[in-house]
Design a protein around this motif. Sequence first.
Motif, mmCIF file in Angstrom:
data_model
loop_
_atom_site.group_PDB
_atom_site.id
_atom_site.type_symbol
_atom_site.label_atom_id
_atom_site.label_comp_id
_atom_site.label_asym_id
_atom_site.label_seq_id
_atom_site.Cartn_x
_atom_site.Cartn_y
_atom_site.Cartn_z
ATOM 1 N N GLY A 7 47.770 51.737 -12.817
ATOM 2 C CA GLY A 7 49.160 51.592 -11.980
ATOM 3 C C GLY A 7 48.719 50.665 -10.680
ATOM 4 O O GLY A 7 47.580 50.179 -10.497
ATOM 5 N N LYS A 8 49.700 50.769 -9.766
ATOM 6 C CA LYS A 8 49.545 49.804 -8.577
ATOM 7 C C LYS A 8 48.793 50.527 -7.654
ATOM 8 O O LYS A 8 49.063 51.664 -7.250
ATOM 9 C CB LYS A 8 50.919 49.497 -8.084
ATOM 10 C CG LYS A 8 50.919 48.657 -7.011
ATOM 11 C CD LYS A 8 52.229 47.866 -6.537
ATOM 12 C CE LYS A 8 52.519 47.172 -5.332
ATOM 13 N NZ LYS A 8 51.342 46.214 -4.977
ATOM 14 N N SER A 42 47.097 51.593 -3.925
ATOM 15 C CA SER A 42 47.625 51.313 -2.740
ATOM 16 C C SER A 42 47.134 49.958 -2.045
ATOM 17 O O SER A 42 46.101 49.400 -1.942
ATOM 18 C CB SER A 42 47.513 52.370 -1.862
ATOM 19 O OG SER A 42 46.989 51.971 -0.536
ATOM 20 N N ASP A 96 39.445 58.303 -5.459
ATOM 21 C CA ASP A 96 40.285 59.452 -5.500
ATOM 22 C C ASP A 96 39.636 60.630 -5.879
ATOM 23 O O ASP A 96 39.816 61.596 -5.594
ATOM 24 C CB ASP A 96 41.275 59.217 -6.355
ATOM 25 C CG ASP A 96 42.545 58.420 -5.893
ATOM 26 O OD1 ASP A 96 42.678 58.165 -4.474
ATOM 27 O OD2 ASP A 96 43.484 57.835 -6.849
ATOM 28 N N GLU A 101 49.400 68.360 -8.629
ATOM 29 C CA GLU A 101 49.202 66.748 -8.563
ATOM 30 C C GLU A 101 48.418 66.493 -7.181
ATOM 31 O O GLU A 101 48.346 67.194 -6.552
ATOM 32 C CB GLU A 101 50.916 66.008 -8.479
ATOM 33 C CG GLU A 101 51.739 66.739 -7.592
ATOM 34 C CD GLU A 101 53.014 66.057 -7.528
ATOM 35 O OE1 GLU A 101 53.687 65.739 -6.626
ATOM 36 O OE2 GLU A 101 53.559 65.741 -8.904
ATOM 37 N N ASP A 149 47.999 63.082 -4.190
ATOM 38 C CA ASP A 149 48.455 61.939 -3.822
ATOM 39 C C ASP A 149 47.347 60.831 -3.439
ATOM 40 O O ASP A 149 46.733 61.220 -2.471
ATOM 41 C CB ASP A 149 49.367 62.165 -2.708
ATOM 42 C CG ASP A 149 50.070 60.841 -2.040
ATOM 43 O OD1 ASP A 149 49.973 59.745 -2.908
ATOM 44 O OD2 ASP A 149 50.805 60.925 -1.306
ATOM 45 N N GLY A 166 48.139 56.299 -6.558
ATOM 46 C CA GLY A 166 49.660 56.720 -6.949
ATOM 47 C C GLY A 166 49.672 58.337 -6.801
ATOM 48 O O GLY A 166 48.645 59.002 -6.731
ATOM 49 N N ILE A 167 50.539 58.971 -7.546
ATOM 50 C CA ILE A 167 50.698 60.449 -7.758
ATOM 51 C C ILE A 167 49.904 60.712 -9.116
ATOM 52 O O ILE A 167 50.426 60.253 -10.141
ATOM 53 C CB ILE A 167 52.047 60.893 -7.828
ATOM 54 C CG1 ILE A 167 52.827 60.461 -6.342
ATOM 55 C CG2 ILE A 167 51.976 62.444 -8.135
ATOM 56 C CD1 ILE A 167 52.247 61.339 -5.188
ATOM 57 N N THR A 179 46.148 59.160 -14.353
ATOM 58 C CA THR A 179 46.491 58.317 -13.416
ATOM 59 C C THR A 179 47.648 57.229 -13.954
ATOM 60 O O THR A 179 47.646 57.013 -15.384
ATOM 61 C CB THR A 179 45.633 57.283 -12.915
ATOM 62 O OG1 THR A 179 44.979 56.678 -14.165
ATOM 63 C CG2 THR A 179 44.482 58.270 -12.147
ATOM 64 N N PRO A 180 48.646 56.614 -13.227
ATOM 65 C CA PRO A 180 49.746 55.946 -13.918
ATOM 66 C C PRO A 180 49.103 54.480 -14.565
ATOM 67 O O PRO A 180 47.850 54.022 -14.151
ATOM 68 C CB PRO A 180 50.592 55.467 -12.672
ATOM 69 C CG PRO A 180 50.326 56.461 -11.523
ATOM 70 C CD PRO A 180 48.907 56.699 -11.925
ATOM 71 N N SER A 190 50.248 50.564 -16.033
ATOM 72 C CA SER A 190 51.433 49.502 -15.889
ATOM 73 C C SER A 190 51.058 48.118 -16.339
ATOM 74 O O SER A 190 50.088 47.898 -16.952
ATOM 75 C CB SER A 190 51.808 49.152 -14.415
ATOM 76 O OG SER A 190 50.438 48.719 -13.885
#
Length: 346
Positions: free
Chosen positions: A252-253, A255, A279, A312, A314, A318-319, A330-331, A333
Motif C-alpha cells: 500500500g501507499k 506515508s 512499523d 489494528e 496505525d 497505513g492501518i 498490511t494493505p 495496491s
Amino acid sequence: AINGQSSDKIIKIGVVLPLTGSQAFAGESMKNSLIIAQKDLEDKQNLGKAVKYQYKLIFEDDAFDAKTAANAAQKLISVDKVDAIIDAYAPIGNVISPIAENNKIVHIGVAFDPKIAVGEYNFLLFTTPDTAAKTFLAELQKKGIHRLGIIKVNNQGILSVDSALAKYAHDYNIEIVSNEMFQPGQRDFRDLIVKSSKTNAEIYALLALSPEIEVLSKQMSDLGLHNQTTVIYFEVVPNKSVFEGLWSVGYGKISDDWNNEYRKTYGSDPGFGAANVYDAFNVIVAASESSDDASRKPKTEYIANQIQGMSEFDGVLGILHINSDGIIDTPASIKVIKNGKMVVVE
C-alpha cells in the motif's frame, strides 16, 4: 547501565537481516529504517514525551542463509538476552520462529509465509498472501485477462502466494494455464519459458526474488514475451527500471512524511521491507509502553499478549490489521513502474 538507565529498563531488540549476500541491498535499507525508528523515538523523548523504557537494537547478519540466521538468533537470545527479534524473508523467519517460541522471545517476521506466525510469541508483519492474491486477481479481472501463467522460485513465501492464487483464481474467472517452478540460483530459464509459452497465457506472474526475477524477465523479453507482472516482487528489485512501464501488485501507499525522512537521511528511496521493519519496531514499542510499571520493563509474555490484543495499528504502511493468528496484515495496491520507481495507481 546505558545512558544512566538500569538494564532492567532496557528492552533489547535483536535484528537478523541479510547485510551481505544477494539480498544485502534490502537488508541495508531495513537496517537504516530501524536506525530512523530509534532516532524518532529519541526525538519524542527530547520533546518531553514520556517514554518509559529504553530500546536497544542489536544487528546480526544472516547473509540470506537459514543456518546462519538460526545461529544469529541463538546468539541474540543466549548472549545478548534480547526481548524481541525482527527478521525478514520466509526462509529466515521459518528457522527463527520455533527458536523464538521455545525461548519465549517476541518475534516479528517480514515475509509472506503465515507459518512463521505460529505460536504465542510469533507474528508476521506483511501483506497476507490472501490480500495480495485477491488484489492481483481483481486487477486481472478488471483488465479482462483470463489466462494466467506463473513462473516461480521454490521459496516458502512465494509458495504461499502461489497457493493463494490457485485458491481464489476461480472466484475471479481466471484460469492458471501454466505453473512452472525453478530452484534458487538458477540462471537459464529458456526451456521453462518455451514450455510455459505453449499454453497461450495472456500474462505471466513472475514470482521470484532478485537477481533471478531480472534474469527471468530479460530472457522472456528476448523470446518476445513482454506481458509480465508480479505480486509484490518488483518491490524487492534494487533497479526497478528493468521493469519500466509494467504494472503489478505492490504494498500500500507508504506515508509521504516517512518516505521523505528516509530520503533526507540516506539520500535514496527506502528499499524492500524498510517500512515493514519500522512499523514492527513501533508495534513492539507500543505494546511495551502500555505497561503500568515504569520501574522495570515488561516481561516478553506481556509484550506478546499486548500485540495480540491490538486489533489494528496505525503505521507508516497505513492501518495494519492484526488477526487472531498473529498476522499483522498490511494493505496492497496496484502500482506501475515509472522512471524506475513504483508509483501507486490512484
